[in-house]
Scaffold this motif. Structure first.
Motif, PDB file in Angstrom:
ATOM      1  N   GLY A  91       0.816  -1.085  -0.150  1.00  0.00           N
ATOM      2  CA  GLY A  91      -0.066  -0.043  -0.048  1.00  0.00           C
ATOM      3  C   GLY A  91       0.897   1.002   0.055  1.00  0.00           C
ATOM      4  N   PHE A  92       0.272   2.384  -0.901  1.00  0.00           N
ATOM      5  CA  PHE A  92       1.063   3.589  -0.727  1.00  0.00           C
ATOM      6  C   PHE A  92       0.238   4.541   0.257  1.00  0.00           C
ATOM      7  CE2 PHE A  92       1.365   8.003  -2.460  1.00  0.00           C
ATOM      8  CZ  PHE A  92       2.613   8.023  -2.244  1.00  0.00           C
ATOM      9  N   SER A  93       0.873   5.248   1.074  1.00  0.00           N
ATOM     10  CA  SER A  93       0.381   6.341   2.060  1.00  0.00           C
ATOM     11  C   SER A  93      -0.831   5.697   2.567  1.00  0.00           C
ATOM     12  CB  SER A  93      -0.332   7.287   0.769  1.00  0.00           C
ATOM     13  OG  SER A  93      -0.876   8.709   1.789  1.00  0.00           O
ATOM     14  N   SER A  94      -2.037   6.044   2.599  1.00  0.00           N
ATOM     15  CA  SER A  94      -3.107   5.747   3.529  1.00  0.00           C
ATOM     16  C   SER A  94      -3.461   4.156   3.140  1.00  0.00           C
ATOM     17  CB  SER A  94      -4.533   6.370   3.281  1.00  0.00           C
ATOM     18  OG  SER A  94      -4.772   6.172   1.992  1.00  0.00           O
ATOM     19  N   GLY A  95      -2.977   3.896   1.869  1.00  0.00           N
ATOM     20  CA  GLY A  95      -3.129   2.443   1.396  1.00  0.00           C
ATOM     21  C   GLY A  95      -2.085   1.401   2.267  1.00  0.00           C
ATOM     22  N   ALA A  96      -0.980   2.006   2.778  1.00  0.00           N
ATOM     23  CA  ALA A  96      -0.046   1.291   3.586  1.00  0.00           C
ATOM     24  C   ALA A  96      -0.686   0.972   4.764  1.00  0.00           C
ATOM     25  CB  ALA A  96       1.113   2.178   3.850  1.00  0.00           C
ATOM     26  N   TYR A  97      -1.279   2.070   5.373  1.00  0.00           N
ATOM     27  CA  TYR A  97      -2.079   1.867   6.688  1.00  0.00           C
ATOM     28  C   TYR A  97      -3.034   0.844   6.412  1.00  0.00           C
ATOM     29  CZ  TYR A  97      -0.030   6.105   8.145  1.00  0.00           C
ATOM     30  OH  TYR A  97       0.833   7.195   8.701  1.00  0.00           O
ATOM     31  N   ARG A  98      -3.783   0.826   5.631  1.00  0.00           N
ATOM     32  CA  ARG A  98      -4.973   0.003   5.340  1.00  0.00           C
ATOM     33  C   ARG A  98      -4.172  -1.548   5.087  1.00  0.00           C
ATOM     34  NH1 ARG A  98      -9.931   0.896   4.521  1.00  0.00           N
ATOM     35  NH2 ARG A  98      -9.607   3.057   3.725  1.00  0.00           N
ATOM     36  N   ALA A  99      -3.305  -1.668   4.371  1.00  0.00           N
ATOM     37  CA  ALA A  99      -2.575  -2.907   4.345  1.00  0.00           C
ATOM     38  C   ALA A  99      -2.373  -3.438   5.605  1.00  0.00           C
ATOM     39  CB  ALA A  99      -1.425  -2.937   3.335  1.00  0.00           C
ATOM     40  N   PHE A 100      -1.538  -2.875   6.306  1.00  0.00           N
ATOM     41  CA  PHE A 100      -1.080  -3.076   7.780  1.00  0.00           C
ATOM     42  C   PHE A 100      -2.406  -3.534   8.614  1.00  0.00           C
ATOM     43  CE2 PHE A 100       2.881  -1.050   6.902  1.00  0.00           C
ATOM     44  CZ  PHE A 100       3.726  -2.174   6.808  1.00  0.00           C
ATOM     45  N   GLU A 101      -3.453  -2.843   8.499  1.00  0.00           N
ATOM     46  CA  GLU A 101      -4.741  -2.851   9.322  1.00  0.00           C
ATOM     47  C   GLU A 101      -5.252  -4.241   8.923  1.00  0.00           C
ATOM     48  OE1 GLU A 101      -7.787  -1.764  11.870  1.00  0.00           O
ATOM     49  OE2 GLU A 101      -5.822  -0.752  11.694  1.00  0.00           O
ATOM     50  N   LEU A 102      -5.181  -4.492   7.495  1.00  0.00           N
ATOM     51  CA  LEU A 102      -6.100  -5.738   7.061  1.00  0.00           C
ATOM     52  C   LEU A 102      -5.305  -6.886   7.612  1.00  0.00           C
ATOM     53  CD1 LEU A 102      -6.737  -4.486   3.190  1.00  0.00           C
ATOM     54  CD2 LEU A 102      -8.419  -5.502   4.758  1.00  0.00           C
ATOM     55  N   VAL A 103      -4.193  -6.900   7.471  1.00  0.00           N
ATOM     56  CA  VAL A 103      -3.234  -8.204   8.181  1.00  0.00           C
ATOM     57  C   VAL A 103      -3.367  -8.216   9.720  1.00  0.00           C
ATOM     58  CG1 VAL A 103      -1.014  -9.373   8.224  1.00  0.00           C
ATOM     59  CG2 VAL A 103      -1.770  -8.211   6.049  1.00  0.00           C
TER      60      VAL A 103
END
Length: 144
Positions: A109-121
């Motif tokens: 994920g990039f930017s807020s997509g990075a936060y979302r990626a970590f949150e999903l996992v």
């Protein structure tokens, strides 16, 4: 199979199987799928478009199945009834389930997509071997 494509627009993917995944209890999410092999999910940031991932997706597609969704409210995906992180995360997990991607080789994920990626996992909505978070170097520097 397509020959090498010069990417200028997602519409160039017509020979690669762009798809729409729908689950009755979730909103519609437009997803582009490229390549074959272990699955990699690429998440764009806010307010950036999924097309930011074009150069990366093209290279990864040589070895991986790459899923690049327009997150709810972006690109071809309609705005969700609620922009709450939990609701959008449920939509992403449902999209992956409908695509038969119960386990990911990688999620990036990039930017807020990075936060979302970590949150999903971390919330165990998604299983992945590798989680990659990318951000702007300027935003991570400490001010002196």
């Amino acid at each position: 199979m397509c020959s090498k494509i010069v990417w200028t627009d997602w519409s160039m993917l017509s020979c690669r199987r762009p798809v729409v995944s729908v689950r009755e209890e979730y909103s519609v999410m437009y997803v582009r799928e490229l390549g074959h092999g272990p699955t990699v999910l690429l998440l764009h940031g806010t307010p950036s478009p999924a097309s930011d991932w074009l150069p990366v997706a093209e290279r990864l597609a040589a070895r991986y199945r790459v899923l690049v969704p327009d997150l709810p409210g972006y690109g071809r995906s309609p705005a969700p009834a609620s922009a709450d992180y939990k609701v959008v995360d449920q939509e992403i997990a449902a999209m992956l389930e409908s695509r038969g991607a119960s386990h990911l080789h990688a999620i990036a994920g990039f930017s807020s997509g990075a936060y979302r990626a970590f949150e999903l996992v971390l919330r165990r909505r998604v299983s992945a071997d590798v989680v990659i978070g990318l951000g702007d170097r300027k935003s991570t520097q400490l001010n002196s």
